[in-house]
Design a protein around this motif. Structure first.
Motif, mmCIF file in Angstrom:
data_model
loop_
_atom_site.group_PDB
_atom_site.id
_atom_site.type_symbol
_atom_site.label_atom_id
_atom_site.label_comp_id
_atom_site.label_asym_id
_atom_site.label_seq_id
_atom_site.Cartn_x
_atom_site.Cartn_y
_atom_site.Cartn_z
ATOM 1 N N VAL A 37 0.881 -1.162 0.000
ATOM 2 C CA VAL A 37 0.000 0.000 0.000
ATOM 3 C C VAL A 37 0.919 1.212 0.000
ATOM 4 O O VAL A 37 1.829 1.307 0.835
ATOM 5 C CB VAL A 37 -0.915 0.024 1.243
ATOM 6 C CG1 VAL A 37 -1.754 1.292 1.267
ATOM 7 C CG2 VAL A 37 -1.790 -1.216 1.291
ATOM 8 N N ALA A 38 0.705 2.134 -0.948
ATOM 9 C CA ALA A 38 1.617 3.272 -1.050
ATOM 10 C C ALA A 38 0.890 4.520 -1.535
ATOM 11 O O ALA A 38 -0.107 4.442 -2.245
ATOM 12 C CB ALA A 38 2.756 2.942 -1.999
ATOM 13 N N ARG A 39 1.455 5.630 -1.158
ATOM 14 C CA ARG A 39 0.993 6.932 -1.645
ATOM 15 C C ARG A 39 1.651 7.174 -3.005
ATOM 16 O O ARG A 39 2.843 6.885 -3.190
ATOM 17 C CB ARG A 39 1.407 8.010 -0.651
ATOM 18 C CG ARG A 39 0.899 9.380 -0.986
ATOM 19 C CD ARG A 39 1.365 10.393 0.059
ATOM 20 N NE ARG A 39 0.560 11.588 -0.071
ATOM 21 C CZ ARG A 39 0.012 12.242 0.917
ATOM 22 N NH1 ARG A 39 0.190 11.832 2.146
ATOM 23 N NH2 ARG A 39 -0.708 13.316 0.704
ATOM 24 N N ASN A 40 0.890 7.685 -3.941
ATOM 25 C CA ASN A 40 1.421 8.000 -5.264
ATOM 26 C C ASN A 40 2.451 9.125 -5.146
ATOM 27 O O ASN A 40 2.188 10.145 -4.507
ATOM 28 C CB ASN A 40 0.272 8.415 -6.191
ATOM 29 C CG ASN A 40 0.719 8.608 -7.625
ATOM 30 O OD1 ASN A 40 1.842 8.330 -8.000
ATOM 31 N ND2 ASN A 40 -0.195 9.098 -8.442
ATOM 32 N N CYS A 41 3.607 8.944 -5.763
ATOM 33 C CA CYS A 41 4.654 9.972 -5.757
ATOM 34 C C CYS A 41 4.280 11.179 -6.616
ATOM 35 O O CYS A 41 4.870 12.248 -6.473
ATOM 36 C CB CYS A 41 5.967 9.388 -6.272
ATOM 37 S SG CYS A 41 6.642 8.106 -5.235
ATOM 38 N N LYS A 42 3.328 10.969 -7.509
ATOM 39 C CA LYS A 42 2.838 12.025 -8.405
ATOM 40 C C LYS A 42 3.974 12.673 -9.196
ATOM 41 O O LYS A 42 4.092 13.881 -9.273
ATOM 42 C CB LYS A 42 2.017 13.054 -7.632
ATOM 43 C CG LYS A 42 0.786 12.423 -7.012
ATOM 44 C CD LYS A 42 -0.224 13.427 -6.563
ATOM 45 C CE LYS A 42 -1.456 12.687 -6.057
ATOM 46 N NZ LYS A 42 -2.539 13.561 -5.791
ATOM 47 N N SER A 43 4.782 11.823 -9.799
ATOM 48 C CA SER A 43 5.913 12.312 -10.578
ATOM 49 C C SER A 43 5.717 12.149 -12.084
ATOM 50 O O SER A 43 6.620 12.465 -12.861
ATOM 51 C CB SER A 43 7.193 11.590 -10.140
ATOM 52 O OG SER A 43 7.053 10.194 -10.297
ATOM 53 N N GLY A 47 -0.162 12.738 -15.895
ATOM 54 C CA GLY A 47 -1.328 12.550 -15.038
ATOM 55 C C GLY A 47 -0.950 12.124 -13.637
ATOM 56 O O GLY A 47 -0.170 11.181 -13.467
ATOM 57 N N ASN A 48 -1.471 12.828 -12.654
ATOM 58 C CA ASN A 48 -1.172 12.534 -11.262
ATOM 59 C C ASN A 48 -2.432 12.549 -10.409
ATOM 60 O O ASN A 48 -2.419 13.015 -9.279
ATOM 61 C CB ASN A 48 -0.150 13.539 -10.725
ATOM 62 C CG ASN A 48 1.210 13.322 -11.340
ATOM 63 O OD1 ASN A 48 1.795 12.274 -11.179
ATOM 64 N ND2 ASN A 48 1.698 14.318 -12.070
ATOM 65 N N ASP A 49 -3.512 12.034 -10.968
ATOM 66 C CA ASP A 49 -4.790 12.077 -10.269
ATOM 67 C C ASP A 49 -4.900 11.048 -9.145
ATOM 68 O O ASP A 49 -5.626 11.256 -8.189
ATOM 69 C CB ASP A 49 -5.938 11.859 -11.256
ATOM 70 C CG ASP A 49 -5.981 12.947 -12.317
ATOM 71 O OD1 ASP A 49 -5.626 14.097 -12.012
ATOM 72 O OD2 ASP A 49 -6.357 12.637 -13.461
#
Length: 101
Positions: A37-43, A47-49
């Protein structure tokens, strides 16, 4: 082997850590070969939704079904459903002969 990937968006970004805590309950279910389970790095540049990812590997469909039938799976749903907006899930079979790029 079956790969199980679930992507979540949060209704409110302030609740992402609560979502991760609720989804982390899943890591104690014994049927998965691997569960993260991980948080999206949004890199990603396009798209970083997505806010949170659940990634699992299961030996077969029976193990995946047993995982989804477990009481802790239901507990995780109870905790996370009020906090999430969107949920996308995908399961696919991985051939033991498949080459990795």
């Amino acid at each position: 082997m079956i790969r199980h990937i679930v992507l979540f968006t949060a209704k409110d970004t302030a609740c992402i850590e609560q979502m991760i805590e609720g989804l982390s309950v899943l890591t104690t279910i014994p049927h998965a070969r691997r569960l993260e389970v991980a948080r999206n790095c949004k890199s990603d540049q396009l798209g970083n939704d997505i806010d949170v990812i659940v990634y699992g590997e299961f030996d077969n469909e029976m193990e995946l079904a047993a995982y989804k039938a477990h009481d802790l799976y239901q507990e995780s749903i109870r905790r996370v459903r009020p906090l999430r907006d969107l949920r996308f899930a995908a399961d696919y079979n991985v051939s033991p002969d498949a080459g990795l790029a």
